[in-house]
Design a protein around this motif. Structure first.
Motif, PDB file in Angstrom:
ATOM      1  N   GLN A  18      -6.858  14.763 -10.975  1.00  0.00           N
ATOM      2  CA  GLN A  18      -5.864  13.682 -10.910  1.00  0.00           C
ATOM      3  C   GLN A  18      -5.139  13.682  -9.574  1.00  0.00           C
ATOM      4  O   GLN A  18      -4.891  12.630  -8.982  1.00  0.00           O
ATOM      5  CB  GLN A  18      -4.846  13.840 -12.038  1.00  0.00           C
ATOM      6  CG  GLN A  18      -5.273  13.097 -13.286  1.00  0.00           C
ATOM      7  CD  GLN A  18      -4.230  13.184 -14.372  1.00  0.00           C
ATOM      8  OE1 GLN A  18      -3.383  14.074 -14.367  1.00  0.00           O
ATOM      9  NE2 GLN A  18      -4.297  12.273 -15.313  1.00  0.00           N
TER      10      GLN A  18
ATOM     11  N   PHE B  23       2.360   1.695  -3.555  1.00  0.00           N
ATOM     12  CA  PHE B  23       1.655   1.662  -4.831  1.00  0.00           C
ATOM     13  C   PHE B  23       1.128   3.024  -5.288  1.00  0.00           C
ATOM     14  O   PHE B  23       0.912   3.234  -6.482  1.00  0.00           O
ATOM     15  CB  PHE B  23       0.600   0.547  -4.836  1.00  0.00           C
ATOM     16  CG  PHE B  23      -0.825   0.983  -4.764  1.00  0.00           C
ATOM     17  CD1 PHE B  23      -1.338   1.445  -3.584  1.00  0.00           C
ATOM     18  CD2 PHE B  23      -1.647   0.908  -5.866  1.00  0.00           C
ATOM     19  CE1 PHE B  23      -2.650   1.827  -3.503  1.00  0.00           C
ATOM     20  CE2 PHE B  23      -2.962   1.290  -5.794  1.00  0.00           C
ATOM     21  CZ  PHE B  23      -3.462   1.755  -4.615  1.00  0.00           C
ATOM     22  N   VAL B  24       0.995   3.980  -4.345  1.00  0.00           N
ATOM     23  CA  VAL B  24       0.588   5.314  -4.792  1.00  0.00           C
ATOM     24  C   VAL B  24       1.731   5.972  -5.574  1.00  0.00           C
ATOM     25  O   VAL B  24       1.517   6.552  -6.644  1.00  0.00           O
ATOM     26  CB  VAL B  24       0.168   6.179  -3.596  1.00  0.00           C
ATOM     27  CG1 VAL B  24      -0.201   7.569  -4.063  1.00  0.00           C
ATOM     28  CG2 VAL B  24      -1.014   5.557  -2.874  1.00  0.00           C
TER      29      VAL B  24
ATOM     30  N   VAL C  80      -7.120   3.218  -0.412  1.00  0.00           N
ATOM     31  CA  VAL C  80      -7.705   1.995  -0.929  1.00  0.00           C
ATOM     32  C   VAL C  80      -7.272   0.797  -0.080  1.00  0.00           C
ATOM     33  O   VAL C  80      -6.211   0.798   0.520  1.00  0.00           O
ATOM     34  CB  VAL C  80      -7.274   1.787  -2.399  1.00  0.00           C
ATOM     35  CG1 VAL C  80      -5.857   1.344  -2.468  1.00  0.00           C
ATOM     36  CG2 VAL C  80      -8.176   0.791  -3.085  1.00  0.00           C
TER      37      VAL C  80
ATOM     38  N   LEU D  43      -7.875   4.577 -14.647  1.00  0.00           N
ATOM     39  CA  LEU D  43      -7.438   3.895 -13.432  1.00  0.00           C
ATOM     40  C   LEU D  43      -7.639   2.390 -13.509  1.00  0.00           C
ATOM     41  O   LEU D  43      -6.964   1.632 -12.839  1.00  0.00           O
ATOM     42  CB  LEU D  43      -8.260   4.392 -12.245  1.00  0.00           C
ATOM     43  CG  LEU D  43      -7.886   5.712 -11.635  1.00  0.00           C
ATOM     44  CD1 LEU D  43      -8.866   6.046 -10.530  1.00  0.00           C
ATOM     45  CD2 LEU D  43      -6.492   5.623 -11.059  1.00  0.00           C
TER      46      LEU D  43
ATOM     47  N   SER E 290      -2.134   2.788 -19.793  1.00  0.00           N
ATOM     48  CA  SER E 290      -3.424   3.468 -19.868  1.00  0.00           C
ATOM     49  C   SER E 290      -3.242   4.977 -19.915  1.00  0.00           C
ATOM     50  O   SER E 290      -3.988   5.671 -20.595  1.00  0.00           O
ATOM     51  CB  SER E 290      -4.378   3.026 -18.754  1.00  0.00           C
ATOM     52  OG  SER E 290      -3.794   3.243 -17.509  1.00  0.00           O
TER      53      SER E 290
ATOM     54  N   ARG F 234      -5.071  10.643  -6.715  1.00  0.00           N
ATOM     55  CA  ARG F 234      -3.890  10.088  -6.068  1.00  0.00           C
ATOM     56  C   ARG F 234      -4.077  10.021  -4.564  1.00  0.00           C
ATOM     57  O   ARG F 234      -3.736   9.038  -3.932  1.00  0.00           O
ATOM     58  CB  ARG F 234      -2.696  10.990  -6.376  1.00  0.00           C
ATOM     59  CG  ARG F 234      -1.792  10.355  -7.383  1.00  0.00           C
ATOM     60  CD  ARG F 234      -0.891  11.360  -8.007  1.00  0.00           C
ATOM     61  NE  ARG F 234      -1.118  11.352  -9.436  1.00  0.00           N
ATOM     62  CZ  ARG F 234      -0.637  12.247 -10.264  1.00  0.00           C
ATOM     63  NH1 ARG F 234       0.065  13.256  -9.794  1.00  0.00           N
ATOM     64  NH2 ARG F 234      -0.864  12.147 -11.547  1.00  0.00           N
TER      65      ARG F 234
ATOM     66  N   GLN G 233       1.945   6.975 -14.293  1.00  0.00           N
ATOM     67  CA  GLN G 233       1.156   7.953 -15.037  1.00  0.00           C
ATOM     68  C   GLN G 233       2.047   9.022 -15.619  1.00  0.00           C
ATOM     69  O   GLN G 233       1.873   9.456 -16.745  1.00  0.00           O
ATOM     70  CB  GLN G 233       0.142   8.596 -14.106  1.00  0.00           C
ATOM     71  CG  GLN G 233      -1.047   7.711 -13.892  1.00  0.00           C
ATOM     72  CD  GLN G 233      -2.286   8.519 -13.586  1.00  0.00           C
ATOM     73  OE1 GLN G 233      -2.203   9.570 -12.969  1.00  0.00           O
ATOM     74  NE2 GLN G 233      -3.421   8.021 -14.010  1.00  0.00           N
TER      75      GLN G 233
ATOM     76  N   LYS H 285       0.822  -1.208   0.000  1.00  0.00           N
ATOM     77  CA  LYS H 285       0.000   0.000   0.000  1.00  0.00           C
ATOM     78  C   LYS H 285       0.848   1.247   0.000  1.00  0.00           C
ATOM     79  O   LYS H 285       0.528   2.228  -0.658  1.00  0.00           O
ATOM     80  CB  LYS H 285      -0.913   0.011   1.226  1.00  0.00           C
ATOM     81  CG  LYS H 285      -2.147  -0.832   1.033  1.00  0.00           C
ATOM     82  CD  LYS H 285      -3.087  -0.619   2.197  1.00  0.00           C
ATOM     83  CE  LYS H 285      -3.990  -1.812   2.355  1.00  0.00           C
ATOM     84  NZ  LYS H 285      -4.682  -1.805   3.646  1.00  0.00           N
TER      85      LYS H 285
ATOM     86  N   LEU I 289      -6.372   7.276  -3.702  1.00  0.00           N
ATOM     87  CA  LEU I 289      -5.792   5.943  -3.858  1.00  0.00           C
ATOM     88  C   LEU I 289      -5.071   5.490  -2.597  1.00  0.00           C
ATOM     89  O   LEU I 289      -5.013   4.304  -2.302  1.00  0.00           O
ATOM     90  CB  LEU I 289      -4.788   5.950  -5.007  1.00  0.00           C
ATOM     91  CG  LEU I 289      -5.348   5.759  -6.405  1.00  0.00           C
ATOM     92  CD1 LEU I 289      -4.206   5.680  -7.380  1.00  0.00           C
ATOM     93  CD2 LEU I 289      -6.188   4.512  -6.466  1.00  0.00           C
ATOM     94  N   ALA I 290      -4.535   6.447  -1.854  1.00  0.00           N
ATOM     95  CA  ALA I 290      -3.801   6.068  -0.647  1.00  0.00           C
ATOM     96  C   ALA I 290      -4.717   5.389   0.357  1.00  0.00           C
ATOM     97  O   ALA I 290      -4.263   4.677   1.242  1.00  0.00           O
ATOM     98  CB  ALA I 290      -3.162   7.308  -0.023  1.00  0.00           C
TER      99      ALA I 290
ATOM    100  N   MET J 173       1.899   4.323  -8.962  1.00  0.00           N
ATOM    101  CA  MET J 173       0.879   4.857  -9.851  1.00  0.00           C
ATOM    102  C   MET J 173       1.293   6.222 -10.388  1.00  0.00           C
ATOM    103  O   MET J 173       1.191   6.502 -11.580  1.00  0.00           O
ATOM    104  CB  MET J 173      -0.409   4.988  -9.037  1.00  0.00           C
ATOM    105  CG  MET J 173      -1.517   5.708  -9.746  1.00  0.00           C
ATOM    106  SD  MET J 173      -2.441   4.522 -10.670  1.00  0.00           S
ATOM    107  CE  MET J 173      -3.365   5.576 -11.745  1.00  0.00           C
ATOM    108  N   ASP J 174       1.783   7.050  -9.460  1.00  0.00           N
ATOM    109  CA  ASP J 174       2.224   8.387  -9.806  1.00  0.00           C
ATOM    110  C   ASP J 174       3.255   8.363 -10.916  1.00  0.00           C
ATOM    111  O   ASP J 174       3.126   9.038 -11.932  1.00  0.00           O
ATOM    112  CB  ASP J 174       2.891   8.972  -8.560  1.00  0.00           C
ATOM    113  CG  ASP J 174       2.288  10.293  -8.192  1.00  0.00           C
ATOM    114  OD1 ASP J 174       1.166  10.541  -8.647  1.00  0.00           O
ATOM    115  OD2 ASP J 174       2.938  11.046  -7.460  1.00  0.00           O
TER     116      ASP J 174
END
Lengths: 190, 205
Positions: free
Chosen positions: B136, A128-129, B146, B164, A174, B140, A136, A125, B143-144, A132-133
């Motif tokens: 966006q 993963f942010v 989740v 996403l 994506s 983000r 992207q 956790k 998402l933290a 993702m950052d």
């Protein structure tokens, strides 16, 4: 990641080795277990691939130790800052740290298993942010402009283990698709 | 499935645009006069020059590309409305401002083929970009929070969800596996039991 027979990832997690101690005499089969001599004695140390370990441990032929990627030292480092630990260095390039960890947790006793799973989950956790950052960010940059990123970012990317790498790719793809769509046009040129 | 891998994960942005074209009705001001036309998807018309008529966006897009009409942008596609939304977006860091679900697709179509019909298109374009960036950043943050069972973010547009989707599905799958209780040792080989294995293989392939 899952325990599926057909999954490549689970094959990759299963080939990590786990250090074990023998509880019975093994005559003439030492080289099968990766040792240099052919006879192994009680108390001898062998490294067993993860796919073989549960059966041998269940039959009480072996005792196992927590493998190095999940030892206290690593846990402390993860506690301090999960994002600066290079998971790929712990399991080798293309290794599955999370998958391996889950397999190890599955053969541990309940309390230990819970703790290890907790470590795996929080680590995932926390990372993963950022993952993702970055994914992207890379997907939304055209071409090679992505090369001039900060150092911390590139360290983090090199430290990604296999599951994270796949996630990175998914995020990047994506973001790229959306960027290309924004750039595309249906306008007829006159 | 013989689809390329990238098509299996989620719809492409182009496909979402296609859906938006089908689902959205807009006002069109034709430059010509013509009777009713009947198509498989319905009958449109009769067209009268300079009289507004409601049509699906895809018909409007087609006519516009032929230079046969002007499009009337939806009420939200103008600088004032978007500016207000941008303010709202910035002032409430916790939630997403309510925008039309397919705002990104519709705005893209308008700005792409009919910028001359949109009031101050350049400002609209940059406002939309700002809104997208603010949202966006919020995504983000969201998402933290989740975990393996749920993710709460209300008010995302279809394009944002779609961006996403592949990442999030995979990530939540990983979390679910990591949080799952270990299988009881000794029962995991049941899939090799007679009778079951054959049918299982067929299902999987």
């Amino acid at each position: 990641m899952d325990n599926d027979y057909w999954s490549f990832e689970s094959c990759l997690s299963e080939q990590q080795k786990i250090p074990c101690t023998l509880k019975l005499e093994v005559g003439n089969h030492g080289n099968l277990l990766g040792a240099s001599e052919s006879d192994l004695h009680v108390g001898g140390k062998v490294s067993i691939p993860m796919w073989l370990a549960p059966t041998l441990i269940l039959n009480d032929w072996l005792d196992f130790n927590i493998p190095p990627p999940f030892m206290q030292r690593v846990k402390r480092a993860l506690n301090a800052d999960a994002r600066s630990v290079r998971l790929s260095a712990l399991v080798g390039n293309g290794g599955e740290w999370y998958g391996f960890g889950k397999l190890v947790a599955d053969i541990l006793e309940e309390s230990q298993a819970k703790e290890l799973q907790g470590v795996l989950l929080t680590t995932f956790k926390e990372r993963f942010v950022d993952l993702m950052d970055q994914a992207q960010h890379f997907g939304s940059l055209p071409g090679s402009a992505a090369d001039n990123m900060g150092d911390r970012g590139s360290d983090f990317r090199e430290g990604l283990e296999m599951t994270e790498r796949e996630l990175f790719l998914l995020g990047q793809e994506s973001a790229k698709a959306v960027r290309l769509w924004y750039e595309s046009t249906d306008r007829k040129e006159h | 499935m013989a689809l390329p891998a990238r098509l299996m994960l989620s719809p492409l942005p182009e496909e979402l645009e296609f859906i938006a074209l089908q689902q959205t009705d807009i006002l069109v001001r034709p430059h010509f006069t013509m009777g009713k036309i009947r198509l498989l998807s319905g009958s449109y018309g009769p067209f009268r020059a300079t009289a507004n008529i409601e049509l699906p966006l895809w018909v409007g897009k087609y006519l516009k590309q032929q230079g046969k009409c002007a499009l009337v942008p939806p009420s939200w596609l103008n600088p004032d409305w978007l500016e207000e939304k941008l303010k709202q977006e910035m002032s409430k860091p916790e939630e997403f401002a309510p925008l039309p679900f397919r705002y990104a697709e519709i705005a893209k179509v308008f700005l792409d083929i009919a910028p001359e019909d949109v009031p101050s298109p350049e400002r609209v374009r940059s406002l939309l970009k700002d809104i997208r960036e603010v949202r966006q950043a919020k995504t983000r943050k969201g998402l933290a929070l989740v975990d393996e069972t749920e993710l709460r973010m209300t008010g995302l547009g279809s394009m944002e969800i779609n961006e996403l989707r592949p990442f999030l599905i995979r990530a939540m799958g990983v979390m679910r596996v990591l949080a799952s209780v270990p299988e009881v040792p000794g029962t995991q080989d049941n899939s090799f039991a007679a009778g079951e294995s054959g049918s299982r293989m067929e299902e999987d392939w």
